[in-house]
Structures are given as C-alpha cells and as structure tokens.
Design an enzyme around this catalytic site. Structure first.
Site, PDB file in Angstrom:
ATOM      1  N   GLY A 114       0.829  -1.218   0.000  1.00 36.26           N
ATOM      2  CA  GLY A 114       0.000   0.000   0.000  1.00 36.26           C
ATOM      3  C   GLY A 114       0.853   1.253   0.000  1.00 36.26           C
TER       4      GLY A 114
ATOM      5  CG  ASP B 202       2.426  -3.938  10.524  1.00 30.90           C
ATOM      6  OD1 ASP B 202       3.247  -3.350   9.798  1.00 30.90           O
ATOM      7  OD2 ASP B 202       1.498  -4.619  10.072  1.00 30.90           O
TER       8      ASP B 202
ATOM      9  N   GLY C 100       6.510  -2.677   3.248  1.00 33.36           N
ATOM     10  CA  GLY C 100       6.178  -3.179   4.575  1.00 33.36           C
ATOM     11  C   GLY C 100       6.591  -4.635   4.731  1.00 33.36           C
ATOM     12  CG  ASP C 101       3.929  -7.215   6.739  1.00 34.90           C
ATOM     13  OD1 ASP C 101       3.547  -6.538   5.759  1.00 34.90           O
ATOM     14  OD2 ASP C 101       3.142  -7.795   7.505  1.00 34.90           O
ATOM     15  N   GLY C 102       5.283  -7.478   3.759  1.00 38.26           N
ATOM     16  CA  GLY C 102       5.237  -8.287   2.543  1.00 38.26           C
ATOM     17  C   GLY C 102       6.466  -8.026   1.679  1.00 38.26           C
TER      18      GLY C 102
ATOM     19  CG  LEU D 161     -10.257   9.983   3.739  1.00 41.25           C
ATOM     20  CD1 LEU D 161     -11.341  10.473   4.673  1.00 41.25           C
ATOM     21  CD2 LEU D 161      -9.967  11.028   2.664  1.00 41.25           C
TER      22      LEU D 161
ATOM     23  NE  ARG E 184     -26.133  12.520  15.655  1.00 38.82           N
ATOM     24  CZ  ARG E 184     -26.154  13.110  14.484  1.00 38.82           C
ATOM     25  NH1 ARG E 184     -25.016  13.475  13.910  1.00 38.82           N
ATOM     26  NH2 ARG E 184     -27.280  13.349  13.864  1.00 38.82           N
TER      27      ARG E 184
ATOM     28  NE  ARG F 261      -2.739   2.973   1.368  1.00 33.54           N
ATOM     29  CZ  ARG F 261      -3.284   1.826   0.949  1.00 33.54           C
ATOM     30  NH1 ARG F 261      -3.637   0.908   1.824  1.00 33.54           N
ATOM     31  NH2 ARG F 261      -3.457   1.595  -0.325  1.00 33.54           N
TER      32      ARG F 261
ATOM     33  CB  THR G  99       3.556  -0.050   6.858  1.00 26.50           C
ATOM     34  OG1 THR G  99       2.185  -0.188   7.255  1.00 26.50           O
ATOM     35  CG2 THR G  99       4.417  -0.467   8.024  1.00 26.50           C
TER      36      THR G  99
ATOM     37  NE  ARG H  76       2.391 -15.645  -0.450  1.00 24.76           N
ATOM     38  CZ  ARG H  76       3.441 -15.429   0.338  1.00 24.76           C
ATOM     39  NH1 ARG H  76       4.400 -16.354   0.409  1.00 24.76           N
ATOM     40  NH2 ARG H  76       3.576 -14.336   1.046  1.00 24.76           N
TER      41      ARG H  76
ATOM     42  NE  ARG I  22      -1.981  -5.373   6.203  1.00 24.76           N
ATOM     43  CZ  ARG I  22      -2.622  -5.461   5.043  1.00 24.76           C
ATOM     44  NH1 ARG I  22      -3.682  -6.210   4.935  1.00 24.76           N
ATOM     45  NH2 ARG I  22      -2.212  -4.801   3.987  1.00 24.76           N
TER      46      ARG I  22
HETATM   47  O1  F6P Z   1      -1.025  -1.775   5.200  1.00 26.68           O
HETATM   48  C1  F6P Z   1      -1.614  -0.534   4.934  1.00 26.68           C
HETATM   49  C2  F6P Z   1      -3.104  -0.658   4.815  1.00 26.68           C
HETATM   50  O2  F6P Z   1      -3.634   0.614   4.566  1.00 26.68           O
HETATM   51  C3  F6P Z   1      -3.792  -1.312   6.019  1.00 26.68           C
HETATM   52  O3  F6P Z   1      -3.934  -0.435   7.099  1.00 26.68           O
HETATM   53  C4  F6P Z   1      -5.087  -1.772   5.399  1.00 26.68           C
HETATM   54  O4  F6P Z   1      -5.626  -2.876   6.082  1.00 26.68           O
HETATM   55  C5  F6P Z   1      -4.677  -2.173   4.013  1.00 26.68           C
HETATM   56  O5  F6P Z   1      -3.457  -1.499   3.724  1.00 26.68           O
HETATM   57  C6  F6P Z   1      -5.694  -1.832   2.945  1.00 26.68           C
HETATM   58  O6  F6P Z   1      -5.241  -2.283   1.725  1.00 26.68           O
HETATM   59  P1  F6P Z   1      -5.982  -1.969   0.336  1.00 26.68           P
HETATM   60  O7  F6P Z   1      -5.704  -0.541   0.001  1.00 26.68           O
HETATM   61  O8  F6P Z   1      -5.340  -2.894  -0.622  1.00 26.68           O
HETATM   62  O9  F6P Z   1      -7.427  -2.231   0.541  1.00 26.68           O
END
Ligand code: F6P
Length: 371
Positions: A18, A154, A127-129, A296, A187, A298, A150, A91, A196
C-alpha cells in the site's frame, strides 16, 4: 565515497504494498545520494511488475530516475513509481485456462530480469510483505537493501516506519473535528481506522484526539464494558462519546472482520466499526454514527517527521550499498539509523505491547480499552 571492491554502476528502486506518505521522499533522497556517487538509478514500475510484465508499459517498465525526474516530490503523497499489493513474485496471481487464479513463484524470472538490465543492487521500499520478498530475493543472490514503510507501524526492528506519523496525525485531526458534532448532538461517534492487526494508529490518535474508548486488535473487546463507560459518562453529564476502533479489533469471543480474501494478496479487513456502532446504539439507546477513515489515512502530504525519516532512510540505504552491506533493512534506532538483517524485520509482527507506557497512559487517563 565508494568502498566497494567492484565498481557499482546501476541501482534500482521499487515501492511495494500500500502507498504511504513519504515514499517519494525516500525515492528522491536515495536517487540524489546515488547520483552523488556517480551511479545510475532506475525506478521499477508498480512493485516488480515493471520487470515481470514489461509488455504492459509503453514507455518501459523501468523509469530512469534523473535529478529532474525526482525534483519537487518530497512533499507529495503516493509514489511516482506506482505500487501494487497483488504483485508478490513469490506468490504471483496467474490466471489459468479455467479463469481461476493460481499463485506462482516468479522469483527466478525476476532475478534474470535484474541481470538482463545490468542492475547491481536494489533498494526496496515497503512493509512486511515487501521485506519477506526482499529476504527471498537476497537468499537467491540479489543485492538488496530494504527501507521500512507502512502507516500501520507493524514492522519489527525499527522504532517507527515512515507514513505512520502522517496517518496518526490526520486521524487525530479528524477526531478533533468529530468532537464538535458528537458534543452538539449528544451522540456516540464511532471512528474506524486502518492499521491491520496492530493498534498503533487507533491508540496513538485516540489518546492524542481525546477519545473516550479505543478498541485495538491486541485487546479483544467486550461491548458491555464499553456501554458501561458510555453510561458512566452520561451520569456525569457528558452526553457524547468518541469511540476509536481499529479495523483489526475483534470481540472477546470472535474473530477479525474480513471483507475479502483474494488469491495473491493479504485478507482485506473492514466492517468492525459498523458492528460496534450498531451494538452500542442498541446497548446504550443513544444515537450513534459511524465514520470510516479508510484510505484517507494513506493520502496527503507527509508530516515533517515522516519527510525527515524517509530521507534519512533513503540516504542510509545508499550508504549501506556503498559500504557493501546487503540483505539488510535500514531501521530507526534513535538517535541513529542502523542496519538489521532483513529476515529479522519479518520474523514477528510489531504489535502494541500490553505493558507499554502508551497503554498505561490510556488507562491512567480513564480511556476504556474495551476490557
Ligand atoms: O497496510 C496498509 C493498509 O492501509 C492497512 O492499514 C489496510 O488494512 C490495508 O493497507 C488496505 O489495503 P488496500 O488498500 O489494498 O485495501
């Protein structure tokens, strides 16, 4: 500069997973630091797709990163190279004749492509991936240095990843804005944030934005406890409540809220805010509204903090290559940036430690964590 036995000529940069604010700042810093050593720099389009699917790109899957190409991008969100979270070469989703997708290992093909293009070393920002992919490519002989990114924060071994500060700061600003509606209408406002399986964004923005309840994946919640908190506030004359919910939050007796699970990518989380809002309205009898901040978080321009660490990481990645370091990730270990083995960053996920002072702070302030 240039302590290497071999003379480096060409490096590549790619961005994976992402997008996060600060990616362009890393690209610019690494490009300038490399040019200042006399190296050529190329950007790979859309993760590794520029090398795996070159026919898809009219102008080629590699972008020459000249000084001009990286001018004026430090403050821009997103990535000028493009990114994907459906292009993991370990993969890779490939469509079969029956129309279904299968995961195929395309790493050997990718390594051949690096050789073919004469790329000596790769800086991978992700990130981790992305770090898992980098670890596998490094084991197969590719010279690779990772840069941790990220919004979820994490990744282990680094105190922080760039992108997180911008995301958490924006979530805080949203909580400030939502307070006025919550208070004016008496409210409950439920605010779902990304992150995540780690609760960093929810916790840090929740404390900073004076939330009353914060639900994070690390502490499975009991909504009866949350309703009690809401009613306690009511008795004290505080007729509204701000509830921050991490997308990975889950009930004591339940699992994660998953939107979908597609071949070749991680499961998509979402929907927990809706469940929490519906239950709280029922349990408390109070009018409840849901806001999902989603992507938003990101977007937008990176904060000063993110711009600075992004540029420190980019420059450190080039220094690492210049020193002959490989199979490592740059990591923030204040006051310095250090190098850690790539696999150590992905051997475990960095979630919020339950005994951390941030959790203790939330409890000391009387914030309900759902337990
Ligand atoms: O890892 C970043 C992140 O924004 C996570 O917080 C979220 O779960 C995921 O990516 C959303 O990914 P996508 O934009 O592919 O739906």
């Amino acid at each position: 500069m240039g302590n290497l036995p071999i003379k480096l000529k060409k490096i590549a940069i790619c961005t994976g997973g992402g997008d996060a604010p600060g990616l362009n700042a890393v690209i610019r810093a690494a490009t300038l630091a490399a040019h200042n050593r006399g190296w050529d720099v190329y950007g790979i389009r859309d993760g590794y797709n520029g090398l795996l699917l070159p026919e898809e790109y009219e102008a080629g899957g590699l972008i020459p990163l000249t000084r001009d190409r990286v001018r004026g991008i430090t403050h821009l969100g997103g990535t000028i190279l493009g990114t994907t979270n459906r292009g993991n070469p370990l993969r890779y989703p490939v469509k079969g004749l029956d129309g279904t997708f299968q995961e195929v290992d395309r790493t050997d093909e990718l390594l051949r492509s690096f050789q073919l293009h004469g790329i000596d070393a790769l800086i991978t920002i992700g990130g981790d991936g992305s770090m898992e992919i980098a670890t596998a490519l490094a084991k197969k002989g590719l010279w690779v240095v990772g840069v941790p990114k990220t919004i979820d924060n994490d990744l282990d071994q680094t105190v922080i990843t760039f992108g997180f500060d911008t995301a958490a700061s924006f979530a805080t600003e949203c909580l400030d804005r939502l307070h006025t509606t919550a208070a004016s209408h008496s409210r409950i406002m439920v605010v779902e944030v990304m992150g995540r399986y780690a609760g960093w964004i929810a916790l840090e923005s929740g404390i900073s934005g004076s939330a009353d309840v914060i639900l994070i994946p690390e502490i499975p919640y009991d909504l009866e406890k949350v309703a009690e908190k809401i009613m306690e506030r009511e008795e004290l004359g505080r007729k509204f409540c701000i509830v921050v919910v991490s997308e990975g939050a889950r009930p004591k007796d339940g699992g994660y809220s998953v939107i979908s699970h597609e071949v070749g990518r991680l499961e998509r989380l979402g929907g927990v805010g809706e469940k929490v809002a519906a239950s709280l309205q029922q349990l408390s009898g109070k009018e409840t509204r849901l806001v999902v901040l989603g992507h938003l978080l990101r977007g937008g321009s990176p904060t000063t903090f993110d711009r600075l660490i992004a540029q420190r990481f980019g420059a450190a990645a080039v220094r690492a290559i210049d020193e002959g370091q490989r199979g490592i990730m740059v990591a923030l270990d204040p006051p310095t940036v250090r190098y850690v083995p790539l696999e150590s960053a992905t051997s475990r996920m960095k979630t919020v430690p339950l005994d951390s002072d941030v959790i203790l702070t939330a409890r000391d302030l009387g914030i309900c964590l759902g337990d």
